[in-house]
Design a protein around this motif. Structure first.
Motif, PDB file in Angstrom:
ATOM      1  N   TRP A   1       0.834  -1.193   0.000  1.00 53.41           N
ATOM      2  CA  TRP A   1       0.000   0.000   0.000  1.00 53.41           C
ATOM      3  C   TRP A   1       0.876   1.253   0.000  1.00 53.41           C
ATOM      4  O   TRP A   1       0.630   2.203  -0.737  1.00 53.41           O
ATOM      5  CB  TRP A   1      -0.928  -0.021   1.212  1.00 53.41           C
ATOM      6  CG  TRP A   1      -1.984   1.017   1.121  1.00 53.41           C
ATOM      7  CD1 TRP A   1      -3.128   0.936   0.393  1.00 53.41           C
ATOM      8  CD2 TRP A   1      -1.973   2.303   1.743  1.00 53.41           C
ATOM      9  NE1 TRP A   1      -3.838   2.094   0.528  1.00 53.41           N
ATOM     10  CE2 TRP A   1      -3.148   2.953   1.351  1.00 53.41           C
ATOM     11  CE3 TRP A   1      -1.080   2.974   2.587  1.00 53.41           C
ATOM     12  CZ2 TRP A   1      -3.471   4.225   1.773  1.00 53.41           C
ATOM     13  CZ3 TRP A   1      -1.398   4.249   3.004  1.00 53.41           C
ATOM     14  CH2 TRP A   1      -2.575   4.856   2.608  1.00 53.41           C
TER      15      TRP A   1
ATOM     16  N   ASP B   1       2.244   1.707  -3.435  1.00 56.62           N
ATOM     17  CA  ASP B   1       1.261   2.311  -4.334  1.00 56.62           C
ATOM     18  C   ASP B   1       1.120   3.799  -4.065  1.00 56.62           C
ATOM     19  O   ASP B   1       1.027   4.601  -4.991  1.00 56.62           O
ATOM     20  CB  ASP B   1      -0.104   1.635  -4.160  1.00 56.62           C
ATOM     21  CG  ASP B   1      -0.148   0.300  -4.860  1.00 56.62           C
ATOM     22  OD1 ASP B   1       0.663   0.115  -5.787  1.00 56.62           O
ATOM     23  OD2 ASP B   1      -0.964  -0.553  -4.481  1.00 56.62           O
ATOM     24  N   LEU B   2       1.134   4.154  -2.796  1.00 53.60           N
ATOM     25  CA  LEU B   2       0.983   5.563  -2.425  1.00 53.60           C
ATOM     26  C   LEU B   2       2.114   6.393  -3.029  1.00 53.60           C
ATOM     27  O   LEU B   2       1.888   7.450  -3.616  1.00 53.60           O
ATOM     28  CB  LEU B   2       0.980   5.701  -0.907  1.00 53.60           C
ATOM     29  CG  LEU B   2       0.849   7.121  -0.387  1.00 53.60           C
ATOM     30  CD1 LEU B   2      -0.526   7.661  -0.719  1.00 53.60           C
ATOM     31  CD2 LEU B   2       1.085   7.185   1.097  1.00 53.60           C
TER      32      LEU B   2
ATOM     33  N   PHE C   1       8.584  14.461  -8.510  1.00 52.88           N
ATOM     34  CA  PHE C   1       9.094  15.811  -8.765  1.00 52.88           C
ATOM     35  C   PHE C   1       8.412  16.824  -7.856  1.00 52.88           C
ATOM     36  O   PHE C   1       9.049  17.692  -7.269  1.00 52.88           O
ATOM     37  CB  PHE C   1       8.856  16.175 -10.227  1.00 52.88           C
ATOM     38  CG  PHE C   1       9.260  17.572 -10.566  1.00 52.88           C
ATOM     39  CD1 PHE C   1      10.591  17.875 -10.767  1.00 52.88           C
ATOM     40  CD2 PHE C   1       8.327  18.581 -10.651  1.00 52.88           C
ATOM     41  CE1 PHE C   1      10.984  19.162 -11.057  1.00 52.88           C
ATOM     42  CE2 PHE C   1       8.710  19.872 -10.942  1.00 52.88           C
ATOM     43  CZ  PHE C   1      10.041  20.155 -11.147  1.00 52.88           C
ATOM     44  N   LEU C   2       7.088  16.640  -7.717  1.00 50.58           N
ATOM     45  CA  LEU C   2       6.310  17.582  -6.924  1.00 50.58           C
ATOM     46  C   LEU C   2       6.757  17.578  -5.463  1.00 50.58           C
ATOM     47  O   LEU C   2       7.028  18.630  -4.877  1.00 50.58           O
ATOM     48  CB  LEU C   2       4.849  17.162  -7.032  1.00 50.58           C
ATOM     49  CG  LEU C   2       3.782  18.126  -6.596  1.00 50.58           C
ATOM     50  CD1 LEU C   2       2.556  17.879  -7.430  1.00 50.58           C
ATOM     51  CD2 LEU C   2       3.447  17.949  -5.155  1.00 50.58           C
ATOM     52  N   ILE C   3       6.852  16.379  -4.884  1.00 44.57           N
ATOM     53  CA  ILE C   3       7.218  16.286  -3.470  1.00 44.57           C
ATOM     54  C   ILE C   3       8.625  16.832  -3.243  1.00 44.57           C
ATOM     55  O   ILE C   3       8.866  17.610  -2.310  1.00 44.57           O
ATOM     56  CB  ILE C   3       7.138  14.823  -3.000  1.00 44.57           C
ATOM     57  CG1 ILE C   3       5.730  14.284  -3.217  1.00 44.57           C
ATOM     58  CG2 ILE C   3       7.533  14.703  -1.547  1.00 44.57           C
ATOM     59  CD1 ILE C   3       4.679  14.997  -2.443  1.00 44.57           C
TER      60      ILE C   3
ATOM     61  N   LEU D   1       3.861   5.636  -5.577  1.00 44.47           N
ATOM     62  CA  LEU D   1       3.747   5.662  -7.038  1.00 44.47           C
ATOM     63  C   LEU D   1       2.761   6.730  -7.479  1.00 44.47           C
ATOM     64  O   LEU D   1       2.900   7.321  -8.541  1.00 44.47           O
ATOM     65  CB  LEU D   1       3.284   4.299  -7.556  1.00 44.47           C
ATOM     66  CG  LEU D   1       4.361   3.256  -7.823  1.00 44.47           C
ATOM     67  CD1 LEU D   1       3.730   1.940  -8.223  1.00 44.47           C
ATOM     68  CD2 LEU D   1       5.310   3.720  -8.909  1.00 44.47           C
ATOM     69  N   VAL D   2       1.734   6.965  -6.640  1.00 41.47           N
ATOM     70  CA  VAL D   2       0.712   7.945  -6.995  1.00 41.47           C
ATOM     71  C   VAL D   2       1.228   9.369  -6.813  1.00 41.47           C
ATOM     72  O   VAL D   2       0.928  10.259  -7.588  1.00 41.47           O
ATOM     73  CB  VAL D   2      -0.552   7.720  -6.145  1.00 41.47           C
ATOM     74  CG1 VAL D   2      -1.520   8.861  -6.305  1.00 41.47           C
ATOM     75  CG2 VAL D   2      -1.217   6.426  -6.542  1.00 41.47           C
ATOM     76  N   LEU D   3       2.045   9.579  -5.766  1.00 42.05           N
ATOM     77  CA  LEU D   3       2.595  10.918  -5.524  1.00 42.05           C
ATOM     78  C   LEU D   3       3.669  11.205  -6.560  1.00 42.05           C
ATOM     79  O   LEU D   3       4.625  10.447  -6.665  1.00 42.05           O
ATOM     80  CB  LEU D   3       3.238  10.973  -4.140  1.00 42.05           C
ATOM     81  CG  LEU D   3       2.341  11.129  -2.940  1.00 42.05           C
ATOM     82  CD1 LEU D   3       3.173  10.971  -1.685  1.00 42.05           C
ATOM     83  CD2 LEU D   3       1.678  12.477  -2.950  1.00 42.05           C
ATOM     84  N   PRO D   4       3.539  12.284  -7.337  1.00 38.60           N
ATOM     85  CA  PRO D   4       4.606  12.585  -8.297  1.00 38.60           C
ATOM     86  C   PRO D   4       5.875  12.999  -7.555  1.00 38.60           C
ATOM     87  O   PRO D   4       5.856  13.916  -6.745  1.00 38.60           O
ATOM     88  CB  PRO D   4       4.045  13.751  -9.096  1.00 38.60           C
ATOM     89  CG  PRO D   4       2.611  13.842  -8.731  1.00 38.60           C
ATOM     90  CD  PRO D   4       2.447  13.244  -7.395  1.00 38.60           C
TER      91      PRO D   4
ATOM     92  N   ILE E   1       8.556  20.568  -3.446  1.00 46.06           N
ATOM     93  CA  ILE E   1       7.987  21.198  -2.256  1.00 46.06           C
ATOM     94  C   ILE E   1       9.012  21.239  -1.133  1.00 46.06           C
ATOM     95  O   ILE E   1       9.131  22.206  -0.398  1.00 46.06           O
ATOM     96  CB  ILE E   1       6.744  20.432  -1.762  1.00 46.06           C
ATOM     97  CG1 ILE E   1       5.629  20.502  -2.793  1.00 46.06           C
ATOM     98  CG2 ILE E   1       6.243  21.000  -0.444  1.00 46.06           C
ATOM     99  CD1 ILE E   1       4.453  19.647  -2.435  1.00 46.06           C
ATOM    100  N   MET E   2       9.771  20.143  -1.025  1.00 47.73           N
ATOM    101  CA  MET E   2      10.704  20.057   0.091  1.00 47.73           C
ATOM    102  C   MET E   2      11.998  20.825  -0.161  1.00 47.73           C
ATOM    103  O   MET E   2      12.869  20.868   0.713  1.00 47.73           O
ATOM    104  CB  MET E   2      11.014  18.593   0.394  1.00 47.73           C
ATOM    105  CG  MET E   2       9.787  17.853   0.860  1.00 47.73           C
ATOM    106  SD  MET E   2      10.205  16.234   1.424  1.00 47.73           S
ATOM    107  CE  MET E   2      11.064  16.628   2.931  1.00 47.73           C
TER     108      MET E   2
ATOM    109  N   VAL F   1       8.940   0.453  -8.237  1.00 51.82           N
ATOM    110  CA  VAL F   1       8.704  -0.569  -9.260  1.00 51.82           C
ATOM    111  C   VAL F   1       9.582  -1.796  -9.005  1.00 51.82           C
ATOM    112  O   VAL F   1       9.122  -2.938  -9.081  1.00 51.82           O
ATOM    113  CB  VAL F   1       8.951   0.028 -10.659  1.00 51.82           C
ATOM    114  CG1 VAL F   1       8.758  -1.025 -11.718  1.00 51.82           C
ATOM    115  CG2 VAL F   1       8.009   1.184 -10.914  1.00 51.82           C
TER     116      VAL F   1
END
Lengths: 327, 302
Positions: free
Chosen positions: B135, B138-139, B146-148, B141-144, B151-152, B175
């Motif tokens: 899980w 999967d989480l 680059f974005l995270i 994988l869903v969060l892009p 942000i950081m 993966v």
């Protein structure tokens, strides 16, 4: 089957909620909207800054959990809050979403179809000139980051435009402002603007898909069912397209869900560098301007898009593979 | 016969077995027989030499500014020209390359290690461990990524680049860990794992001594390909100012600077863009040849 689908959808919804909340928390913790107002000349009184930040639900003096609850309450009602400039995030993103979707759809269709065709043809003519050139080229393209590729395209376009009496491709924006003329003039103008971003977006996809499809196709070409199909009298072309390509497409479709995330990121770079006012550009800008609400809304969109892509790849998988439908 | 005697006998027998080639030698042989592997290895070695030995050849450091030459074309004084600030392109490019190579290597090793551990635990224990770990996978994988990471980025300022490496690694493993998991599930049913389990070996020990070493070929190939993925991500982040922060330089920040002046001062862009492409290309070639070399059933079709 219905139960399975329902559980899957529920899981997706939970993933989106958790991913978006996580992105909000991270953004609220790491970005500092107060910095936008501090250090100005003349200085703004702290009380005014506080009031303004509270109004936007960005005040770092309010506990983060409280801000999160306020924000989440708005999101449940379909309101993603306000931008640092005071405008509504919803309106801003509604305007931008179309730009991004147009760019992604064109790039995706062009990239994946061309890539699959190139890979399949290379596999059929294995070791031929086309195969060697396309393998070499895709290795080369995969080593070029999107940001470098986009800049290389711009440099090349500026050089080509300089040689010609009139520019044939434009390097910035979605269309020329203040253009007069009929429908055709505007359409041509849009295409001239679209060419470079599309190339920058789809070239990497073509490289990935052609290599992947080539390997899959090679595995299938030696299979017994292709020999059987031709033995029962099918022409080679029909056997290759109807039997080999279709079977070899199945793994590529599964792969699609994995590449979609990187495609979104590629779109971000492409939009920012070519000056298209889409979601990706806003993502980069909103981090520069400490716009927490915009960042959270865009993460929600990205998570949603990735999951829709994985759902779409499941559906395509079922269309191509009868075993999934029956089993 | 005591155990020591047996070991002694094995050692003696081992003397006669010198003729059988070791696995390492077989793989290395296959690797260097392919032209692709040789080219990749040579290029990569050259890049490493250039990045780590090259700066000593030039008298300019990466922080030096030559105030008599702004945006000067390549010359005997400045081999690859200078930037708008007067910095020597050769010096800053090699410094950026060092940074990119170190970040890429570290992130890849950490990422693959994480993939191995998570995948092996999920596949070995199954049940709740598996469900929770998958899980989380999967989480992420869903969060892009680059974005995270973007942000950081304020947290990476002031020399916190190790934190940047860790965050980069955190988005590289998903993966692979899924592949490791499914391979562990089938490996778990093999006789030697059963034997170890029935002998009462601790599950941790089984995972680290038997499961993960048996997946080493997959992991080595994956780590190599992750190096190029990490370098590409790092470059893109630094391009927008979200990665390695000034005053330090990386390939990404150099390319961003160079792109602005590329039209009239090509040397500011093409040297570092070219080196970056060659580095990533070399890593990919090595990874691809390693995959072929490790897998004896792979078709020699390239």
């Amino acid at each position: 089957m219905a139960g399975f689908l329902f559980r899957r959808l529920l899981n997706y919804v939970v993933l989106i909620v958790v991913a978006t909340s996580l992105a909000y928390m991270l953004a609220a913790g790491a970005l500092n909207p107060r910095a936008n107002y501090e250090g100005r000349n003349p200085p703004i009184p702290p009380a005014v800054i506080d009031a303004r930040l509270t109004e936007l639900n960005l005040n770092d003096r309010t506990p983060m959990f409280e801000r999160y609850l306020t924000w989440a309450g708005g999101v449940v009602r379909g309101d993603f809050g306000k931008m640092v400039t005071g405008g509504s995030v919803n309106e801003d993103l509604a305007r931008r979403i179309g730009v991004t979707l147009r760019l992604i759809t064109i790039g995706l269709v062009l990239g994946s179809v061309t890539g699959v065709l190139v890979g399949a043809y290379a596999a059929v003519r294995q070791y031929g000139a086309f195969d060697r050139v396309s393998t070499g080229a895709s290795f080369f393209v995969l080593a070029i980051p999107t940001v470098v590729l986009a800049n290389m395209l711009i440099i090349a376009a500026v050089w080509v435009n300089g040689l010609l009496p009139q520019p044939i491709v434009y390097v910035s924006g979605e269309f020329s402002a203040g253009l007069t003329g009929g429908f055709w003039a505007r359409a041509v103008d849009r295409i001239q603007h679209l060419i470079l971003p599309t190339i920058s977006l789809s070239l990497g996809l073509i490289a990935i898909y052609s290599r992947y499809q080539r390997n899959m196709m090679l595995d299938v070409l030696g299979a017994d069912f292709i020999r059987t199909a031709m033995a029962k009298g099918l022409r080679r072309r029909t056997a290759l397209i109807k039997h080999a390509l279709r079977t070899a497409l199945i793994p590529a479709v599964t792969y699609f869900a994995f590449t979609f995330g990187s495609l979104l990121v590629g779109t971000t770079f492409t939009e920012k560098i070519f000056g298209w006012h889409g979601m990706g550009e806003q993502l980069v800008n909103s981090i520069y301007t400490n716009d927490v609400n915009s960042v959270a809304a865009i993460s929600c969109f990205a998570a949603f898009a990735v999951l829709v892509a994985s759902l779409a790849s499941d559906v395509l998988h079922a269309v191509l593979d009868p075993r999934v439908r029956v089993g | 016969m005591s155990i020591a005697d047996e070991e002694h006998a094995e050692e003696l027998a081992g003397v006669g077995r010198i003729g059988t080639p070791s696995r390492l030698r077989v793989v290395a042989g296959r690797f260097f027989r392919s032209g692709q592997g040789r080219i990749g290895f040579a290029l990569l070695t050259a890049m490493f030499l250039l990045a780590f030995a090259g700066p000593h050849l030039s008298k300019w450091g990466y922080t030096d500014k030559d105030f008599t030459a702004f945006l000067a074309p390549p010359s005997a004084e400045h081999w690859w020209g200078t930037l708008q600030t007067g910095a020597d392109v050769y010096a800053v490019t090699l410094r950026g390359m060092q940074k990119s190579l170190i970040v890429g290597l570290l992130a890849a090793v950490v990422g693959t290690g994480l993939a191995a551990v998570v995948g092996a635990f999920a596949g070995y224990f199954l049940g709740w461990t598996d469900r929770t770990l998958m899980w989380v996978t999967d989480l992420l994988l869903v969060l892009p990524a680059f974005l995270i990471l973007a942000i950081m980025s304020p947290l990476f300022a002031e020399g916190q680049w190790l934190l940047f490496v860790l965050m980069l690694a955190l988005f590289l493993w998903m993966v692979t860990s899924k592949i490791v998991r499914s391979m562990t599930i089938s490996l778990k049913e093999r006789e030697f794992i059963h034997a170890a389990r029935f002998m009462g070996v601790h599950p941790m020990k089984i995972i680290f001594r038997h499961v993960i070493p048996n997946l080493s070929s997959l992991l080595i190939v994956d780590a190599t390909l992750n190096v190029s993925a990490a370098i590409l991500t790092e470059t893109s982040l630094s391009y927008f100012g979200f990665g390695i922060q000034p005053p330090d330089v990386s390939m990404g920040s150099l390319i961003a600077d160079g792109a602005r002046t590329a039209v009239y001062a090509p040397w500011t862009f093409w040297f570092c863009a070219g080196l970056l492409v060659v580095t990533v290309l070399a890593v990919n070639l090595v990874g691809d040849s390693l995959r072929d070399a490790f897998d004896p059933t792979a078709k020699r079709n390239r």
